[in-house]
Design a protein around this motif. Structure first.
Motif, PDB file in Angstrom:
ATOM      1  N   LYS A  99      10.814  10.983  25.157  1.00 26.17           N
ATOM      2  CA  LYS A  99      10.122  12.262  24.956  1.00 26.17           C
ATOM      3  C   LYS A  99      11.060  13.419  25.271  1.00 26.17           C
ATOM      4  CE  LYS A  99       6.287  15.150  26.494  1.00 26.17           C
ATOM      5  NZ  LYS A  99       7.088  16.337  26.268  1.00 26.17           N
ATOM      6  N   ARG A 100      11.817  13.300  26.339  1.00 27.90           N
ATOM      7  CA  ARG A 100      12.733  14.365  26.729  1.00 27.90           C
ATOM      8  C   ARG A 100      13.825  14.582  25.664  1.00 27.90           C
ATOM      9  NH1 ARG A 100      12.623  16.167  31.878  1.00 27.90           N
ATOM     10  NH2 ARG A 100      14.838  16.682  31.699  1.00 27.90           N
ATOM     11  N   ILE A 101      14.360  13.493  25.136  1.00 26.43           N
ATOM     12  CA  ILE A 101      15.393  13.602  24.086  1.00 26.43           C
ATOM     13  C   ILE A 101      14.789  14.224  22.823  1.00 26.43           C
ATOM     14  CG2 ILE A 101      16.927  12.280  22.555  1.00 26.43           C
ATOM     15  CD1 ILE A 101      17.985  12.408  25.430  1.00 26.43           C
ATOM     16  N   ASN A 102      13.589  13.790  22.468  1.00 24.40           N
ATOM     17  CA  ASN A 102      12.921  14.378  21.298  1.00 24.40           C
ATOM     18  C   ASN A 102      12.660  15.867  21.498  1.00 24.40           C
ATOM     19  OD1 ASN A 102      12.916  11.954  19.909  1.00 24.40           O
ATOM     20  ND2 ASN A 102      10.863  11.396  20.569  1.00 24.40           N
ATOM     21  N   ASP A 103      12.287  16.248  22.727  1.00 24.13           N
ATOM     22  CA  ASP A 103      12.082  17.672  23.022  1.00 24.13           C
ATOM     23  C   ASP A 103      13.391  18.454  22.893  1.00 24.13           C
ATOM     24  OD1 ASP A 103       9.398  17.154  23.494  1.00 24.13           O
ATOM     25  OD2 ASP A 103       9.552  17.289  25.688  1.00 24.13           O
ATOM     26  N   LEU A 104      14.500  17.838  23.309  1.00 18.54           N
ATOM     27  CA  LEU A 104      15.808  18.493  23.142  1.00 18.54           C
ATOM     28  C   LEU A 104      16.133  18.686  21.657  1.00 18.54           C
ATOM     29  CD1 LEU A 104      18.230  16.799  25.723  1.00 18.54           C
ATOM     30  CD2 LEU A 104      17.563  19.208  25.640  1.00 18.54           C
ATOM     31  N   PHE A 117      21.722  19.303  17.215  1.00 23.51           N
ATOM     32  CA  PHE A 117      20.703  18.449  16.595  1.00 23.51           C
ATOM     33  C   PHE A 117      21.347  17.149  16.097  1.00 23.51           C
ATOM     34  CE2 PHE A 117      18.104  17.048  12.984  1.00 23.51           C
ATOM     35  CZ  PHE A 117      16.902  16.837  13.643  1.00 23.51           C
ATOM     36  N   ILE A 118      22.485  17.268  15.454  1.00 23.48           N
ATOM     37  CA  ILE A 118      23.200  16.074  14.965  1.00 23.48           C
ATOM     38  C   ILE A 118      23.675  15.228  16.146  1.00 23.48           C
ATOM     39  CG2 ILE A 118      25.295  15.291  13.774  1.00 23.48           C
ATOM     40  CD1 ILE A 118      24.840  17.762  11.879  1.00 23.48           C
ATOM     41  N   PHE A 119      24.229  15.872  17.167  1.00 19.89           N
ATOM     42  CA  PHE A 119      24.681  15.164  18.365  1.00 19.89           C
ATOM     43  C   PHE A 119      23.535  14.349  18.970  1.00 19.89           C
ATOM     44  CE2 PHE A 119      24.864  15.432  23.081  1.00 19.89           C
ATOM     45  CZ  PHE A 119      25.959  14.619  23.303  1.00 19.89           C
TER      46      PHE A 119
END
Length: 168
Positions: A99-104, A117-119
């Protein structure tokens, strides 16, 4: 170049990745205490993987002209009711990381930060693997219960070795 908001968010995730590594090292100690060295070895490899993730983000912030600001890491949990409880805790932790990565990634889109976004796509794919791996161990633990199968699974998990991705 990172926006201030993106830089702060990635710095917070770096802290979270180091916390995750610390949590898995704590779990390794827990499994050692139970006499399950295979589970302990498996968690040590997970610890190394989380440090790798943190350092990948650390390097990215620096490469993008940002500044890494390391933060205090909370003390991780140290006791669980059983190996199954510990692995279910880990699976839920990985779901939170997802969830945290998706929020980033959503923040990178809002900030129109296409490079970030690509990273982050690598981390999104990595989290699919993380949840699958932990889910697999949880399923196996449910099948074997606390009997002799636990020791067979311990032996199997003890073969895991952390190998950094070749294209990091």
């Amino acid at each position: 170049m990172l926006t201030k908001k993106m830089e702060e968010a990635i710095n917070e995730q770096i802290k979270w990745e180091f916390y995750s590594s610390y949590l898995y090292l704590s779990m390794s100690a827990y499994f050692q205490g139970l006499g399950l060295p295979g589970f302990a070895t498996w968690m040590e490899a997970q610890y190394q993987e989380e440090v790798f993730h943190a350092m990948k983000m650390f390097k990215y912030v620096n490469d993008q002209g940002g500044r890494v600001k390391l933060q205090a890491i909370d003390q991780p949990e140290q006791e669980w009711k059983s190996p199954l409880d510990c692995m279910e805790f880990s699976l839920n932790h990985e779901r939170l990381v997802t969830k945290r990565i998706n929020d980033l990634a959503s923040l990178a889109q809002e900030e129109k930060d296409h490079a970030t976004f690509i990273f982050l796509q690598w981390f999104i794919s990595e989290q699919v693997e993380e949840e699958d791996t932990f889910g697999d161990v949880v399923s196996k633990l449910k099948l074997v219960g606390d009997g002799g199968g636990l020791f067979m699974l311990d032996r199997d998990l003890g073969t895991r070795v952390f190998t950094p991705p070749t294209k990091a």
